[in-house]
Scaffold this motif. Structure first.
Motif, mmCIF file in Angstrom:
data_model
loop_
_atom_site.group_PDB
_atom_site.id
_atom_site.type_symbol
_atom_site.label_atom_id
_atom_site.label_comp_id
_atom_site.label_asym_id
_atom_site.label_seq_id
_atom_site.Cartn_x
_atom_site.Cartn_y
_atom_site.Cartn_z
ATOM 1 N N LEU A 167 6.013 -14.599 2.607
ATOM 2 C CA LEU A 167 6.452 -14.076 3.896
ATOM 3 C C LEU A 167 5.669 -12.810 4.216
ATOM 4 C CD1 LEU A 167 10.363 -14.329 3.824
ATOM 5 C CD2 LEU A 167 8.827 -15.574 5.335
ATOM 6 N N VAL A 168 5.370 -12.615 5.500
ATOM 7 C CA VAL A 168 4.744 -11.386 5.968
ATOM 8 C C VAL A 168 5.568 -10.842 7.135
ATOM 9 C CG1 VAL A 168 2.447 -12.102 5.217
ATOM 10 C CG2 VAL A 168 3.179 -12.612 7.552
ATOM 11 N N GLU A 169 5.240 -9.620 7.544
ATOM 12 C CA GLU A 169 5.937 -8.879 8.596
ATOM 13 C C GLU A 169 7.258 -8.322 8.042
ATOM 14 O OE1 GLU A 169 4.438 -8.243 11.797
ATOM 15 O OE2 GLU A 169 2.889 -8.959 10.441
ATOM 16 N N SER A 170 7.315 -7.011 7.953
ATOM 17 C CA SER A 170 8.387 -6.348 7.202
ATOM 18 C C SER A 170 9.789 -6.609 7.738
ATOM 19 C CB SER A 170 8.125 -4.845 7.162
ATOM 20 O OG SER A 170 8.136 -4.275 8.457
ATOM 21 N N PHE A 182 0.874 -1.168 0.000
ATOM 22 C CA PHE A 182 0.000 0.000 0.000
ATOM 23 C C PHE A 182 0.911 1.217 0.000
ATOM 24 C CE2 PHE A 182 -2.805 2.994 2.538
ATOM 25 C CZ PHE A 182 -3.720 3.207 1.525
ATOM 26 N N TRP A 183 0.636 2.180 -0.840
ATOM 27 C CA TRP A 183 1.585 3.235 -1.184
ATOM 28 C C TRP A 183 2.146 4.013 0.003
ATOM 29 C CZ3 TRP A 183 0.735 8.439 -0.150
ATOM 30 C CH2 TRP A 183 -0.553 8.778 0.276
ATOM 31 N N VAL A 184 1.365 4.195 1.065
ATOM 32 C CA VAL A 184 1.804 5.056 2.159
ATOM 33 C C VAL A 184 2.402 4.279 3.328
ATOM 34 C CG1 VAL A 184 -0.319 5.118 3.549
ATOM 35 C CG2 VAL A 184 1.100 7.194 3.352
ATOM 36 N N SER A 185 2.383 2.961 3.270
ATOM 37 C CA SER A 185 2.842 2.138 4.400
ATOM 38 C C SER A 185 4.360 2.215 4.576
ATOM 39 C CB SER A 185 2.433 0.679 4.177
ATOM 40 O OG SER A 185 3.091 -0.160 5.112
ATOM 41 N N PRO A 186 4.848 2.606 5.762
ATOM 42 C CA PRO A 186 6.293 2.604 6.012
ATOM 43 C C PRO A 186 6.861 1.188 6.035
ATOM 44 C CG PRO A 186 5.111 3.017 8.046
ATOM 45 C CD PRO A 186 4.082 3.038 6.945
ATOM 46 N N PHE A 187 6.009 0.217 6.347
ATOM 47 C CA PHE A 187 6.456 -1.176 6.389
ATOM 48 C C PHE A 187 6.732 -1.693 4.980
ATOM 49 C CE2 PHE A 187 3.188 -0.527 9.768
ATOM 50 C CZ PHE A 187 4.079 -0.406 10.820
ATOM 51 N N VAL A 188 5.916 -1.277 4.037
ATOM 52 C CA VAL A 188 6.146 -1.628 2.629
ATOM 53 C C VAL A 188 7.356 -0.864 2.096
ATOM 54 C CG1 VAL A 188 5.168 -1.516 0.297
ATOM 55 C CG2 VAL A 188 3.720 -2.179 2.233
ATOM 56 N N GLN A 189 7.463 0.404 2.471
ATOM 57 C CA GLN A 189 8.540 1.238 1.959
ATOM 58 C C GLN A 189 9.907 0.680 2.313
ATOM 59 O OE1 GLN A 189 7.706 4.127 0.081
ATOM 60 N NE2 GLN A 189 9.825 3.870 -0.536
ATOM 61 N N TYR A 210 5.578 -5.226 -8.303
ATOM 62 C CA TYR A 210 4.864 -4.583 -7.210
ATOM 63 C C TYR A 210 3.375 -4.597 -7.498
ATOM 64 C CZ TYR A 210 3.165 -1.120 -3.898
ATOM 65 O OH TYR A 210 2.457 -0.494 -2.913
ATOM 66 N N ILE A 211 2.589 -5.023 -6.521
ATOM 67 C CA ILE A 211 1.134 -5.070 -6.653
ATOM 68 C C ILE A 211 0.526 -4.190 -5.566
ATOM 69 C CG2 ILE A 211 -0.921 -6.534 -6.639
ATOM 70 C CD1 ILE A 211 0.924 -8.878 -7.439
ATOM 71 N N GLU A 212 -0.109 -3.104 -5.973
ATOM 72 C CA GLU A 212 -0.735 -2.174 -5.033
ATOM 73 C C GLU A 212 -2.120 -2.675 -4.645
ATOM 74 O OE1 GLU A 212 -1.297 1.620 -2.931
ATOM 75 O OE2 GLU A 212 0.478 0.561 -3.665
ATOM 76 N N VAL A 213 -2.413 -2.654 -3.342
ATOM 77 C CA VAL A 213 -3.737 -3.028 -2.852
ATOM 78 C C VAL A 213 -4.265 -1.910 -1.955
ATOM 79 C CG1 VAL A 213 -3.317 -5.514 -2.974
ATOM 80 C CG2 VAL A 213 -2.800 -4.276 -0.854
ATOM 81 N N ASP A 214 -5.560 -1.924 -1.743
ATOM 82 C CA ASP A 214 -6.208 -0.951 -0.862
ATOM 83 C C ASP A 214 -6.464 -1.632 0.485
ATOM 84 O OD1 ASP A 214 -7.745 0.881 0.475
ATOM 85 O OD2 ASP A 214 -9.316 1.018 -1.045
ATOM 86 N N ILE A 215 -5.765 -1.181 1.526
ATOM 87 C CA ILE A 215 -5.909 -1.850 2.823
ATOM 88 C C ILE A 215 -7.265 -1.583 3.464
ATOM 89 C CG2 ILE A 215 -3.446 -1.947 3.322
ATOM 90 C CD1 ILE A 215 -3.847 0.530 5.104
ATOM 91 N N TRP A 216 -7.998 -0.603 2.936
ATOM 92 C CA TRP A 216 -9.325 -0.313 3.474
ATOM 93 C C TRP A 216 -10.409 -1.096 2.743
ATOM 94 C CZ3 TRP A 216 -8.753 1.775 7.955
ATOM 95 C CH2 TRP A 216 -7.635 2.574 8.202
ATOM 96 N N VAL A 272 -0.412 -5.488 4.820
ATOM 97 C CA VAL A 272 0.800 -5.434 4.006
ATOM 98 C C VAL A 272 1.991 -5.095 4.901
ATOM 99 C CG1 VAL A 272 -0.419 -4.795 1.904
ATOM 100 C CG2 VAL A 272 0.320 -2.988 3.467
ATOM 101 N N PRO A 273 3.214 -5.428 4.419
ATOM 102 C CA PRO A 273 3.539 -6.009 3.127
ATOM 103 C C PRO A 273 3.390 -7.523 3.118
ATOM 104 C CG PRO A 273 5.552 -5.618 4.347
ATOM 105 C CD PRO A 273 4.432 -5.077 5.197
ATOM 106 N N VAL A 274 3.197 -8.044 1.896
ATOM 107 C CA VAL A 274 3.295 -9.476 1.656
ATOM 108 C C VAL A 274 4.387 -9.671 0.613
ATOM 109 C CG1 VAL A 274 2.138 -11.566 0.877
ATOM 110 C CG2 VAL A 274 0.855 -9.847 2.167
#
Length: 228
Positions: free
Chosen positions: A65-68, A11-18, A33-39, A55-57
Motif C-alpha cells: 500500500l502507498v499514500e499515508s 525517510f526519516w524526516v517525512s511527516p507522511f512516514v511519521q 522499518y527500512i530507511e531509504v534516501d528519497i533523493w 514514501v511511505p510504502v
C-alpha cells in the motif's frame, strides 16, 4: 504483539512516514522499518512504488500500500484493537477525511511553499496557512485532541505541525504559530507532543534544521511539496 509480516519503507524526516509510525505504535503492531534516501531512490522503492516513487510504502504479508492516509485507514481497519483511529459514525468519519485533505493542502503544502519561497509568493503561502489555522482553531473547541479525549486519525495527520512548523518559521523568517492568536492549537500541540507514544519518536531538531535549510534552497518553488 506478535509480528505480522509488516514492513514500512520510509525517510526519516517525512511527516507522511511519521504518521504511519505513530499509528503502528498506537496499535501495538511490530514492524520492520527500512530507511531509504528519497533523493537517491533505491531499487526497492522503485519496485514497490513505481507510480509515485515516494514514501511511505507499507507492506503487510506481501501486499503493498502507498499514500499515508490510505495506510492509516488500512491499519485502523486491520487491527481493530483500541485505540480506534477514525470515528465510527459515517458522517464524522467522512468529515475527518475531508479535514485531513484540507489541512494537508492548506497547511502542510502551503507551509512548505512558504519555507521555499520569498516575496509575494511567500506572503500568499503564509496567508493560506493562517487562514487554515483559523479553521483548525475552531475545530479544536472543547477538545483535547482532534479525536476528542484521545489521539485519533486527524491528530496523526497534522501532528507534524508542532515540531516542523517552528523550524520552517525560523528558517524562512515568518510567524504562523502565534499562541495568542491560536491558544487552542498551542494547547493541542503541547498535549500531542507530550504524549508518551509521540514524544519519544520524533526526528531531532538540529538534524531537521540542517535538512530543511539545505533542501529549501535546493528545491525550485515550482516543484515544492513532493519530497517533504
Amino acid at each position: 504483539m506478535e509480528k505480522e509480516g509488516v514492513q514500512l519503507i520510509g525517510f526519516w524526516v517525512s511527516p507522511f512516514v511519521q504518521r504511519v509510525k505513530w499509528a503502528l505504535k498506537m496499535k501495538g503492531v511490530e514492524y520492520e522499518y527500512i530507511e531509504v534516501d528519497i533523493w537517491n531512490k533505491s531499487p526497492l522503492l522503485l519496485e514497490l512504488n513505481p507510480v509515485y516513487k515516494r514514501v511511505p510504502v507499507f507492506v503487510h504479508n506481501g501486499k503493498v500500500l502507498v499514500e499515508s492516509k490510505i495506510i492509516l485507514e488500512y491499519i485502523d481497519e486491520t487491527w481493530r484493537n483500541n485505540p480506534l483511529l477514525l470515528p465510527q459514525h459515517p458522517y464524522q468519519r467522512a468529515m475527518a477525511r475531508f479535514l485531513a485533505d484540507f489541512f494537508e493542502k492548506k497547511i502542510l503544502e502551503a507551509g512548505f511553499e512558504a519555507l521555499c519561497t520569498r516575496g509575494e509568493r511567500q506572503e500568499k503561502a503564509v496567508s493560506t496557512v493562517i487562514e487554515a489555522m483559523e479553521k483548525l482553531e475552531q475545530e479544536l473547541k472543547g477538545k483535547k485532541f482532534m479525536g476528542g479525549d484521545s489521539i485519533g486519525y486527524l491528530d496523526l495527520v497534522i501532528g507534524w505541525l508542532g515540531y516542523k512548523m517552528p523550524i520552517w518559521e525560523e528558517l524562512a523568517s515568518i510567524k504562523i504559530l502565534d499562541s495568542s492568536k491560536f491558544p487552542l492549537i498551542d494547547e493541542w500541540i503541547n498535549n500531542f507532543l507530550s504524549h508518551p507514544l509521540i514524544k519519544d519518536d520524533l526526528p531531532t531538531t538540529n538534524k531537521m534544521k540542517d535538512y530543511f535549510y539545505h533542501i529549501s534552497r535546493k528545491l525550485a518553488a515550482s516543484h515544492f511539496g513532493s519530497e517533504i
